[in-house]
Each structure stands twice: as structure tokens, then as C-alpha cells.
Write an enzyme that holds these catalytic residues in place. Structure first.
Site, PDB file in Angstrom:
ATOM      1  N   ASP A   8       0.818  -1.218   0.000  1.00  0.00           N
ATOM      2  CA  ASP A   8       0.000   0.000   0.000  1.00  0.00           C
ATOM      3  C   ASP A   8       0.850   1.266   0.000  1.00  0.00           C
ATOM      4  O   ASP A   8       0.321   2.374   0.140  1.00  0.00           O
ATOM      5  CB  ASP A   8      -0.915   0.027   1.233  1.00  0.00           C
ATOM      6  N   ASP A  10       3.752   3.532  -1.964  1.00  0.00           N
ATOM      7  CA  ASP A  10       4.528   3.828  -3.173  1.00  0.00           C
ATOM      8  C   ASP A  10       5.716   4.744  -2.881  1.00  0.00           C
ATOM      9  O   ASP A  10       6.779   4.613  -3.482  1.00  0.00           O
ATOM     10  CB  ASP A  10       3.647   4.522  -4.225  1.00  0.00           C
ATOM     11  N   LYS A 148       8.423  22.017   7.927  1.00  0.00           N
ATOM     12  CA  LYS A 148       7.514  20.866   7.838  1.00  0.00           C
ATOM     13  C   LYS A 148       6.366  20.952   8.846  1.00  0.00           C
ATOM     14  O   LYS A 148       5.339  20.316   8.672  1.00  0.00           O
ATOM     15  CB  LYS A 148       8.289  19.568   8.046  1.00  0.00           C
ATOM     16  N   ASP A 173      11.443  12.221  13.548  1.00  0.00           N
ATOM     17  CA  ASP A 173      11.618  12.122  14.998  1.00  0.00           C
ATOM     18  C   ASP A 173      10.937  13.245  15.761  1.00  0.00           C
ATOM     19  O   ASP A 173      11.037  13.302  16.993  1.00  0.00           O
ATOM     20  CB  ASP A 173      13.117  12.099  15.340  1.00  0.00           C
TER      21      ASP A 173
END
Length: 220
Positions: A8, A10, A148, A173
Site C-alpha cells: 500500500d 509507493d 515541515k 523524529d
């Protein structure tokens, strides 16, 4: 830890510091080496240096400038790049990270690094550890203008590389970053049990944590 449903998945999105590389280098630099060199260069005590630096660190944590060497060089009136070179011997790969990278690349997965590290930090680490050959792309959040932690990073990433969040694995992390990825819809998320080899396991809250990368590739 539970097996990953590799059929599941990619795309594998991987953080760098604390995920592939031992976070000891970064923790030592920011918490020990920089305060000491800041004190020496500005003619103050180590205790005074920490008193000056701590509120600055707290104010900018989680923002793009926190990860920007240009910002800190200007703010602290010293060359962070040169200071990082002084401790570059501490840059090290986490155990079996290269085994994991080899396996997922051989397994036909699309492998992309996404790091908040400034391009100069990334270059310094790539000089010491040969990571680039494993990846289709090495993306710094500075390329997009958002860390991010920010939802806009994920919008920019999808526009750039065209990945399907529902068929992607992301390992990082940092819990706020994992939560940001989850909110965007990344389906498979893993934290890191021990990002800094000198500090022992950390609490990864609601996220399953990888301790041994060999466990992830047993059923690849």
C-alpha cells in the site's frame, strides 16, 4: 512493532536529522558547542551565554528561521557554518539506516528526503555520509519557504513531487511534524524511538516508533 503494509506504499518520505542521522551531532552543537563558542567569541561566561541564547531558541523554535544558518549567523554575530565544521566529526548514521535505504530502493519505492535542515547543513552532512544515491530528491523546507510543521509545506511538496499521501510512508523524529503530516493525510507514519544515541528512548506519544530499521524491511 507491526509490519508495514508495503503493498500500500509507493512513496517513502524520510527526515534526516534524528531519523537517518544520529541527533547527537545537532544536540551537541546547539546545546554545548555553540554556547561555549558564543561565550568565547563575545567575551562572556558560559552561564551568561546560555541566558542570552535560551530565550532566542525558544522564540524561534518550529519556525523556518530556527533551521536557518544565515539567520543565526546574523543574530548571534558569528559564523554558524564554520562552528559546525568544528564538530563535523560527530556526524554519524543511525544503526542500519543504510540497510533500510538499500532495501526500500531495491524494493522499487520512490524515496525522497524531506528535511528542515538549511542547505548548508545538508551539504555538510552529505560530505560526511553518502546519502544522496539512495534518494530521488533531497528537499529542504527552505526550498519552499515553510518548515515541515506548517501545512503549507505539505501543499508545496505535493505540488512539487506529485505524491499521493494515502500511499506514502513518512518517518520523522519530531512529533509536531508527524502531526502536521497526519493532518495533511499521510497515511503511514512512524516516529523514531531513539533519535539521539546518547539520550536513550523518547516518548513518541500516539505514534508507533521504529527502534530497529531491520524490522521494517522483514516483509518488504
Amino acid at each position: 512493532m507491526p509490519s508495514l503494509p508495503w503493498s500500500d506504499i509507493d512513496t517513502v518520505l524520510l527526515d534526516m536529522d534524528g531519523t537517518l542521522l544520529d541527533l547527537h551531532f545537532d544536540n551537541h552543537f546547539w546545546l554545548e558547542h555553540l554556547p561555549q563558542r558564543y561565550a568565547e567569541l563575545h567575551g562572556i561566561s558560559r552561564a551568561m551565554a546560555e541566558l542570552e541564547l535560551q530565550p532566542l531558541f525558544e522564540r524561534h523554535a518550529g519556525q523556518l528561521q530556527w533551521y536557518c544558518l544565515d539567520f543565526w549567523s546574523a543574530e548571534l554575530k558569528l559564523s554558524v557554518r564554520e562552528l559546525k565544521q568544528e564538530t563535523a566529526h560527530l556526524i554519524a548514521l543511525r544503526p542500519d539506516a543504510d540497510t533500510f535505504l538499500n532495501a526500500i530502493k531495491r524494493g522499487g519505492k520512490r524515496v525522497i528526503m524531506i528535511t528542515n535542515a538549511h542547505r548548508d547543513s545538508l551539504s555538510l552532512k552529505l560530505e560526511r555520509i553518502e546519502l544522496a544515491p539512495y534518494f530521488e530528491r533531497l528537499i529542504s523546507s527552505h526550498d519552499y519557504g515553510f518548515p515541515k510543521e506548517n501545512p503549507q509545506f505539505w501543499d508545496a511538496l505535493r505540488a512539487d513531487i506529485g505524491f499521493d499521501p494515502a500511499r506514502s510512508l513518512f518517518i520523522d523524529d519530531t512529533l509536531p511534524i508527524l502531526r502536521s503530516a497526519r493532518d495533511f493525510g499521510v497515511a503511514h507514519l512512524l516516529a523514531v524511538k531513539e533519535p539521539d544515541s546518547r539520550k536513550g528512548p523518547k516518548d513518541t506519544a500516539e505514534f508507533t516508533a521504529v527502534g530497529d530499521y531491520r524490522d521494517l524491511i522483514a516483509n518488504l
